[in-house]
Scaffold this active site. Structure first.
Site, PDB file in Angstrom:
ATOM      1  N   LYS A   1      10.729   6.257 -15.480  1.00 48.70           N
ATOM      2  CA  LYS A   1      12.158   6.283 -15.789  1.00 48.70           C
ATOM      3  C   LYS A   1      12.541   7.583 -16.513  1.00 48.70           C
ATOM      4  O   LYS A   1      11.655   8.347 -16.940  1.00 48.70           O
ATOM      5  CB  LYS A   1      12.494   5.044 -16.622  1.00 48.70           C
ATOM      6  CG  LYS A   1      12.305   3.719 -15.858  1.00 48.70           C
ATOM      7  CD  LYS A   1      12.693   2.536 -16.739  1.00 48.70           C
ATOM      8  CE  LYS A   1      12.608   1.221 -15.985  1.00 48.70           C
ATOM      9  NZ  LYS A   1      13.049   0.081 -16.831  1.00 48.70           N
TER      10      LYS A   1
ATOM     11  N   TYR B   1      18.675  -3.296  -9.288  1.00 48.19           N
ATOM     12  CA  TYR B   1      18.890  -4.191 -10.427  1.00 48.19           C
ATOM     13  C   TYR B   1      19.944  -5.259 -10.146  1.00 48.19           C
ATOM     14  O   TYR B   1      20.551  -5.785 -11.088  1.00 48.19           O
ATOM     15  CB  TYR B   1      19.251  -3.366 -11.665  1.00 48.19           C
ATOM     16  CG  TYR B   1      18.080  -2.565 -12.211  1.00 48.19           C
ATOM     17  CD1 TYR B   1      16.910  -3.204 -12.618  1.00 48.19           C
ATOM     18  CD2 TYR B   1      18.135  -1.172 -12.325  1.00 48.19           C
ATOM     19  CE1 TYR B   1      15.828  -2.484 -13.113  1.00 48.19           C
ATOM     20  CE2 TYR B   1      17.057  -0.446 -12.823  1.00 48.19           C
ATOM     21  CZ  TYR B   1      15.914  -1.110 -13.221  1.00 48.19           C
ATOM     22  OH  TYR B   1      14.842  -0.402 -13.716  1.00 48.19           O
TER      23      TYR B   1
ATOM     24  N   ASN C   1      12.327   1.995 -21.475  1.00 48.42           N
ATOM     25  CA  ASN C   1      10.946   1.497 -21.547  1.00 48.42           C
ATOM     26  C   ASN C   1      10.011   2.165 -20.533  1.00 48.42           C
ATOM     27  O   ASN C   1       9.068   1.548 -20.043  1.00 48.42           O
ATOM     28  CB  ASN C   1      10.919  -0.029 -21.452  1.00 48.42           C
ATOM     29  CG  ASN C   1      11.497  -0.537 -20.149  1.00 48.42           C
ATOM     30  OD1 ASN C   1      11.931   0.237 -19.320  1.00 48.42           O
ATOM     31  ND2 ASN C   1      11.476  -1.852 -19.966  1.00 48.42           N
TER      32      ASN C   1
ATOM     33  N   HIS D   1       9.116   1.487 -14.399  1.00 47.32           N
ATOM     34  CA  HIS D   1       9.460   0.305 -13.606  1.00 47.32           C
ATOM     35  C   HIS D   1       8.317   0.028 -12.645  1.00 47.32           C
ATOM     36  O   HIS D   1       7.697   0.953 -12.137  1.00 47.32           O
ATOM     37  CB  HIS D   1      10.740   0.581 -12.791  1.00 47.32           C
ATOM     38  CG  HIS D   1      10.997  -0.456 -11.737  1.00 47.32           C
ATOM     39  ND1 HIS D   1      11.599  -1.655 -12.019  1.00 47.32           N
ATOM     40  CD2 HIS D   1      10.683  -0.490 -10.410  1.00 47.32           C
ATOM     41  CE1 HIS D   1      11.668  -2.377 -10.900  1.00 47.32           C
ATOM     42  NE2 HIS D   1      11.118  -1.688  -9.915  1.00 47.32           N
TER      43      HIS D   1
ATOM     44  N   GLU E   1      12.060  -2.742  -2.601  1.00 51.71           N
ATOM     45  CA  GLU E   1      12.302  -1.555  -3.420  1.00 51.71           C
ATOM     46  C   GLU E   1      11.833  -0.273  -2.717  1.00 51.71           C
ATOM     47  O   GLU E   1      12.472   0.767  -2.832  1.00 51.71           O
ATOM     48  CB  GLU E   1      11.646  -1.737  -4.793  1.00 51.71           C
ATOM     49  CG  GLU E   1      12.346  -2.840  -5.595  1.00 51.71           C
ATOM     50  CD  GLU E   1      11.630  -3.249  -6.870  1.00 51.71           C
ATOM     51  OE1 GLU E   1      10.613  -2.633  -7.241  1.00 51.71           O
ATOM     52  OE2 GLU E   1      12.104  -4.223  -7.504  1.00 51.71           O
TER      53      GLU E   1
HETATM   54  P1  IDP Z   1      10.629  -5.450 -16.038  1.00 52.85           P
HETATM   55  O1  IDP Z   1      11.133  -4.037 -15.946  1.00 52.85           O
HETATM   56  O2  IDP Z   1       9.497  -5.572 -17.027  1.00 52.85           O
HETATM   57  O3  IDP Z   1      10.339  -6.072 -14.703  1.00 52.85           O
HETATM   58  P2  IDP Z   1      13.116  -7.020 -16.102  1.00 52.85           P
HETATM   59  O4  IDP Z   1      13.326  -8.271 -16.872  1.00 52.85           O
HETATM   60  O5  IDP Z   1      13.074  -7.089 -14.605  1.00 52.85           O
HETATM   61  O6  IDP Z   1      11.812  -6.325 -16.692  1.00 52.85           O
HETATM   62  O7  IDP Z   1      14.290  -6.032 -16.541  1.00 52.85           O
HETATM   63  C1  IDP Z   1      14.523  -4.848 -15.835  1.00 52.85           C
HETATM   64  C2  IDP Z   1      14.866  -3.747 -16.806  1.00 52.85           C
HETATM   65  O8  IDP Z   1      16.104  -4.052 -17.449  1.00 52.85           O
HETATM   66  C3  IDP Z   1      13.873  -3.592 -17.965  1.00 52.85           C
HETATM   67  O9  IDP Z   1      12.778  -2.792 -17.623  1.00 52.85           O
HETATM   68  C4  IDP Z   1      14.726  -2.939 -19.030  1.00 52.85           C
HETATM   69  O10 IDP Z   1      14.862  -1.540 -18.762  1.00 52.85           O
HETATM   70  C5  IDP Z   1      16.077  -3.585 -18.783  1.00 52.85           C
HETATM   71  N1  IDP Z   1      16.276  -4.737 -19.660  1.00 52.85           N
HETATM   72  C6  IDP Z   1      15.854  -6.010 -19.464  1.00 52.85           C
HETATM   73  N2  IDP Z   1      16.241  -6.814 -20.461  1.00 52.85           N
HETATM   74  C7  IDP Z   1      16.949  -6.032 -21.324  1.00 52.85           C
HETATM   75  C8  IDP Z   1      17.612  -6.276 -22.565  1.00 52.85           C
HETATM   76  O11 IDP Z   1      17.651  -7.401 -23.090  1.00 52.85           O
HETATM   77  N3  IDP Z   1      18.212  -5.187 -23.150  1.00 52.85           N
HETATM   78  C9  IDP Z   1      18.192  -3.948 -22.608  1.00 52.85           C
HETATM   79  N4  IDP Z   1      17.576  -3.677 -21.435  1.00 52.85           N
HETATM   80  C10 IDP Z   1      16.960  -4.701 -20.810  1.00 52.85           C
END
Ligand code: IDP
Length: 134
Positions: free
Chosen positions: A11, A51, A114, A117, A128
């Site tokens: 990312k 997303y 974070n 992905h 994807e």
């Molecule tokens: P993942 O990336 O570990 O699969 P997902 O639940 O699919 O996690 O969420 C996708 C992305 O959305 C996360 O990597 C993060 O960047 C963002 N995200 C998910 N939940 C939150 C939140 O509560 N606050 C801010 N960003 C979030």
């Protein structure tokens, strides 16, 4: 465990903070093969498609703005059980909960940025890969 392909993407914060080489190195050390790799921007349409499951959630607009904010590294990675292997290397979604030694545990600071992905299932991976390498 069977031979799989998965989609993974470093990312904007991971690229900006200089973690590309280390992340690719971790994939290769884990026995995964880099099939495709491209540095570039994520378009709005790609971000929305990737997303779609989060549309309407409080963090959705910020997530779309962030993933389109700067260059990312898009990859197709293959190997035995590649989907789960990449998820294990990534660590928990929230860097605060991610174990040391995982990519998010070592390089992530906050939930909103974070580092990486990775597809969460073989079906997501196929979808994807179609979104980002059509
Ligand atoms: P993942 O990336 O570990 O699969 P997902 O639940 O699919 O996690 O969420 C996708 C992305 O959305 C996360 O990597 C993060 O960047 C963002 N995200 C998910 N939940 C939150 C939140 O509560 N606050 C801010 N960003 C979030």
């Amino acid at each position: 465990m069977s031979e799989q392909k998965t989609y993974t993407m470093i990312k904007p914060d991971g690229v900006r903070n200089g973690h590309v080489g280390e992340i690719v190195n971790r994939f290769e050390r884990a026995g995964l093969t880099i099939e495709r790799m491209e540095l570039g921007m994520v378009t709005l349409a790609q971000a929305q498609a990737n997303y779609a499951e989060h549309e309407g959630k409080p963090f959705y607009d910020g997530l779309i703005a962030y993933i389109t904010s700067g260059p990312v590294v898009k990859m197709v990675v293959s190997g035995e059980g590649a989907v789960a292997k990449v998820r294990t290397l990534m660590g928990a979604t929230n860097p605060a909960d991610a174990a040391p030694g995982t990519i998010r545990g070592d390089f992530g600071l906050i939930m909103d940025e974070n580092v990486i992905h990775g597809s969460d299932s073989p079906a997501s991976a196929e979808r994807e890969i179609g979104i980002f390498f059509n």
